[in-house]
Every structure is written in structure tokens, then in C-alpha cells.
Design a protein around this motif. Sequence first.
Motif, PDB file in Angstrom:
ATOM      1  N   ALA A 151      12.353  -3.029  -0.137  1.00  0.00           N
ATOM      2  CA  ALA A 151      13.127  -3.964   0.680  1.00  0.00           C
ATOM      3  C   ALA A 151      12.216  -4.666   1.689  1.00  0.00           C
ATOM      4  O   ALA A 151      12.297  -5.891   1.867  1.00  0.00           O
ATOM      5  CB  ALA A 151      14.249  -3.231   1.402  1.00  0.00           C
ATOM      6  N   LEU A 152      11.323  -3.904   2.336  1.00  0.00           N
ATOM      7  CA  LEU A 152      10.385  -4.496   3.289  1.00  0.00           C
ATOM      8  C   LEU A 152       9.437  -5.477   2.604  1.00  0.00           C
ATOM      9  O   LEU A 152       9.105  -6.533   3.158  1.00  0.00           O
ATOM     10  CB  LEU A 152       9.565  -3.396   3.976  1.00  0.00           C
ATOM     11  CG  LEU A 152      10.146  -2.775   5.238  1.00  0.00           C
ATOM     12  CD1 LEU A 152       9.243  -1.667   5.753  1.00  0.00           C
ATOM     13  CD2 LEU A 152      10.353  -3.820   6.318  1.00  0.00           C
ATOM     14  N   LEU A 153       9.018  -5.129   1.395  1.00  0.00           N
ATOM     15  CA  LEU A 153       8.129  -6.009   0.633  1.00  0.00           C
ATOM     16  C   LEU A 153       8.818  -7.344   0.340  1.00  0.00           C
ATOM     17  O   LEU A 153       8.229  -8.414   0.532  1.00  0.00           O
ATOM     18  CB  LEU A 153       7.710  -5.320  -0.663  1.00  0.00           C
ATOM     19  CG  LEU A 153       6.547  -5.931  -1.433  1.00  0.00           C
ATOM     20  CD1 LEU A 153       5.233  -5.642  -0.729  1.00  0.00           C
ATOM     21  CD2 LEU A 153       6.490  -5.375  -2.860  1.00  0.00           C
ATOM     22  N   CYS A 154      10.069  -7.277  -0.101  1.00  0.00           N
ATOM     23  CA  CYS A 154      10.828  -8.496  -0.422  1.00  0.00           C
ATOM     24  C   CYS A 154      11.128  -9.314   0.829  1.00  0.00           C
ATOM     25  O   CYS A 154      11.037 -10.548   0.816  1.00  0.00           O
ATOM     26  CB  CYS A 154      12.128  -8.135  -1.134  1.00  0.00           C
ATOM     27  SG  CYS A 154      11.900  -7.411  -2.764  1.00  0.00           S
TER      28      CYS A 154
ATOM     29  N   VAL B  84       0.840  -1.208   0.000  1.00  0.00           N
ATOM     30  CA  VAL B  84       0.000   0.000   0.000  1.00  0.00           C
ATOM     31  C   VAL B  84       0.870   1.251   0.000  1.00  0.00           C
ATOM     32  O   VAL B  84       0.568   2.246  -0.680  1.00  0.00           O
ATOM     33  CB  VAL B  84      -0.950   0.000   1.214  1.00  0.00           C
ATOM     34  CG1 VAL B  84      -1.701   1.324   1.324  1.00  0.00           C
ATOM     35  CG2 VAL B  84      -1.939  -1.157   1.123  1.00  0.00           C
ATOM     36  N   ALA B  85       1.973   1.216   0.745  1.00  0.00           N
ATOM     37  CA  ALA B  85       2.887   2.361   0.799  1.00  0.00           C
ATOM     38  C   ALA B  85       3.493   2.649  -0.574  1.00  0.00           C
ATOM     39  O   ALA B  85       3.606   3.806  -0.986  1.00  0.00           O
ATOM     40  CB  ALA B  85       3.993   2.100   1.814  1.00  0.00           C
ATOM     41  N   LEU B  86       3.877   1.604  -1.287  1.00  0.00           N
ATOM     42  CA  LEU B  86       4.431   1.790  -2.633  1.00  0.00           C
ATOM     43  C   LEU B  86       3.375   2.312  -3.598  1.00  0.00           C
ATOM     44  O   LEU B  86       3.674   3.111  -4.484  1.00  0.00           O
ATOM     45  CB  LEU B  86       5.014   0.475  -3.146  1.00  0.00           C
ATOM     46  CG  LEU B  86       6.331   0.040  -2.508  1.00  0.00           C
ATOM     47  CD1 LEU B  86       6.692  -1.372  -2.932  1.00  0.00           C
ATOM     48  CD2 LEU B  86       7.456   1.011  -2.870  1.00  0.00           C
ATOM     49  N   LYS B  87       2.141   1.889  -3.418  1.00  0.00           N
ATOM     50  CA  LYS B  87       1.051   2.361  -4.274  1.00  0.00           C
ATOM     51  C   LYS B  87       0.749   3.840  -4.026  1.00  0.00           C
ATOM     52  O   LYS B  87       0.575   4.619  -4.962  1.00  0.00           O
ATOM     53  CB  LYS B  87      -0.200   1.523  -4.018  1.00  0.00           C
ATOM     54  CG  LYS B  87      -1.437   1.977  -4.795  1.00  0.00           C
ATOM     55  CD  LYS B  87      -2.627   1.140  -4.414  1.00  0.00           C
ATOM     56  CE  LYS B  87      -3.904   1.703  -5.041  1.00  0.00           C
ATOM     57  NZ  LYS B  87      -4.272   3.024  -4.471  1.00  0.00           N
TER      58      LYS B  87
ATOM     59  N   TRP C  76      14.128   7.195  -1.501  1.00  0.00           N
ATOM     60  CA  TRP C  76      14.203   6.669  -0.137  1.00  0.00           C
ATOM     61  C   TRP C  76      12.989   5.775   0.140  1.00  0.00           C
ATOM     62  O   TRP C  76      13.120   4.661   0.641  1.00  0.00           O
ATOM     63  CB  TRP C  76      14.240   7.834   0.846  1.00  0.00           C
ATOM     64  CG  TRP C  76      14.697   7.497   2.232  1.00  0.00           C
ATOM     65  CD1 TRP C  76      13.920   7.094   3.274  1.00  0.00           C
ATOM     66  CD2 TRP C  76      16.037   7.547   2.731  1.00  0.00           C
ATOM     67  NE1 TRP C  76      14.686   6.891   4.389  1.00  0.00           N
ATOM     68  CE2 TRP C  76      15.978   7.170   4.099  1.00  0.00           C
ATOM     69  CE3 TRP C  76      17.267   7.890   2.165  1.00  0.00           C
ATOM     70  CZ2 TRP C  76      17.122   7.120   4.894  1.00  0.00           C
ATOM     71  CZ3 TRP C  76      18.399   7.839   2.973  1.00  0.00           C
ATOM     72  CH2 TRP C  76      18.327   7.451   4.316  1.00  0.00           C
ATOM     73  N   HIS C  77      11.811   6.292  -0.210  1.00  0.00           N
ATOM     74  CA  HIS C  77      10.554   5.587   0.007  1.00  0.00           C
ATOM     75  C   HIS C  77      10.506   4.273  -0.779  1.00  0.00           C
ATOM     76  O   HIS C  77      10.200   3.208  -0.229  1.00  0.00           O
ATOM     77  CB  HIS C  77       9.401   6.509  -0.405  1.00  0.00           C
ATOM     78  CG  HIS C  77       8.047   5.917  -0.261  1.00  0.00           C
ATOM     79  ND1 HIS C  77       7.318   5.996   0.905  1.00  0.00           N
ATOM     80  CD2 HIS C  77       7.270   5.236  -1.142  1.00  0.00           C
ATOM     81  CE1 HIS C  77       6.156   5.385   0.742  1.00  0.00           C
ATOM     82  NE2 HIS C  77       6.101   4.918  -0.485  1.00  0.00           N
ATOM     83  N   VAL C  78      10.819   4.356  -2.059  1.00  0.00           N
ATOM     84  CA  VAL C  78      10.733   3.182  -2.940  1.00  0.00           C
ATOM     85  C   VAL C  78      11.748   2.114  -2.538  1.00  0.00           C
ATOM     86  O   VAL C  78      11.416   0.921  -2.451  1.00  0.00           O
ATOM     87  CB  VAL C  78      10.935   3.590  -4.416  1.00  0.00           C
ATOM     88  CG1 VAL C  78      11.081   2.359  -5.299  1.00  0.00           C
ATOM     89  CG2 VAL C  78       9.772   4.446  -4.898  1.00  0.00           C
ATOM     90  N   CYS C  79      12.978   2.524  -2.264  1.00  0.00           N
ATOM     91  CA  CYS C  79      14.036   1.556  -1.930  1.00  0.00           C
ATOM     92  C   CYS C  79      13.712   0.768  -0.667  1.00  0.00           C
ATOM     93  O   CYS C  79      13.771  -0.470  -0.666  1.00  0.00           O
ATOM     94  CB  CYS C  79      15.369   2.275  -1.758  1.00  0.00           C
ATOM     95  SG  CYS C  79      16.104   2.817  -3.312  1.00  0.00           S
TER      96      CYS C  79
END
Length: 202
Positions: free
Chosen positions: A172-175, A110-113, A165-168
Motif C-alpha cells: 500500500a505504501l509503495l502504491c 526494500v522492505a518488500l524485498k 501484514w507486512h506485504v499488504c
Amino acid sequence: MACSRTCSQVLGLSLGTTALFAAAANTVLLLPNWDVTYLLRGLIGRHAMLGSGLWGGGLMVLTAATRISLTGWRYGCFSKSGPCQSMLTALLSSGLAFLGALICFITSGVALKDGPFCMFDVSSFNQTQAWKHGYPFKDLQNRNYLYDHSLWNSVCLEPSKAVMWHVCFFSALLCISLLQILLVVIHFINSFLGLFCSLCEK
């Protein structure tokens, strides 16, 4: 049975390591550009402040990983537990780790979206010249900031490189959480096989 215990030891250690990485990634998200002032001023996005990498993919998974490792090594009271009790322990540990990893996975997605929380120029959206903090990429129509890298340095004004910063770190948390879910599934299967082998031995 020895193979099942060894597998539990490895899985417990692996899950514990991923939990520490998840907690570290979420902590870094609270300090954009290594600047604590954003956190002190309350200018951190709700996804990072939720801290799912700290308590979900971090603490919950770490607690389960410790339990799994203890079961694998058969320390203390675990050495006298029967196969059914070991199976129950394994199920509870797997459930706890799965829940924590799943929460972290969903929050990161959701954060990435939604995109990063940053200061942006509102005039580019409603012709009113003003700066405010918010989620500018939620209002973009027909453009996905994840694929359009030209937006990364042009929309967010502060903190600098907020998008990267947000995407990286959310990627990483998603993976990490996806890996945790995979490890939990493997542990669940391993526990069933351990119970089956134990019953066969008896």
C-alpha cells in the motif's frame, strides 16, 4: 491561468489525502495484529521503524500539498505574488513532495524485498533448534516469499500473519508513494504551463 489554479487546488488536495493514507499505513505497520506490545518490546522491523511513510510520504508531502493548495487558492500573500515567485514556490513544493515520496517508495521496495521482521525457527536454516527474531526471508535461496505463499504461514511463528501484514501495508505504501510521485510530476508540468500562460497574458 484559472485552469492552472484549479489544477493546483485539486493536486494539493489529492497529495494531502495520499499523505494521510501513507502516515496511516506506516502507523499500522508499527502495530502488527493491532498489538502494541511488539512496539514496546522493540520487536518491529527497521523498515517500519524508519517511518518513511510518516515523515516522508506523510509530513513532507502534506507540507508541500498545503503550500500547493494555498498557491492554487491564492490566499493572503500568495494573491500578490508574481508568476516567477509562484513558479519558485511551485518548484520548492514539488521538490519537497517528490523527495518525501521517493524516500517512501524506496524504503517500501526494500522492505518488500527483505521480508517481515518476525520470530522464526533457526533450525530450518542451520540445524540448530532455536527461535529468534529476524528477517528469515533474506536467507532463503532460490525462493521468493512474495510468490511462494506456502511460506507465509510456515516460516514466521510470531506475530501471526506477519507476512500478510507486512506485504499488504508495504505494498500500500509503495502504491501510495508511486501515486504521489505521479501527482508531483503533474503539478510540476502544471506550474510550467501556469507560468507560460501568465507571461503570455502580460
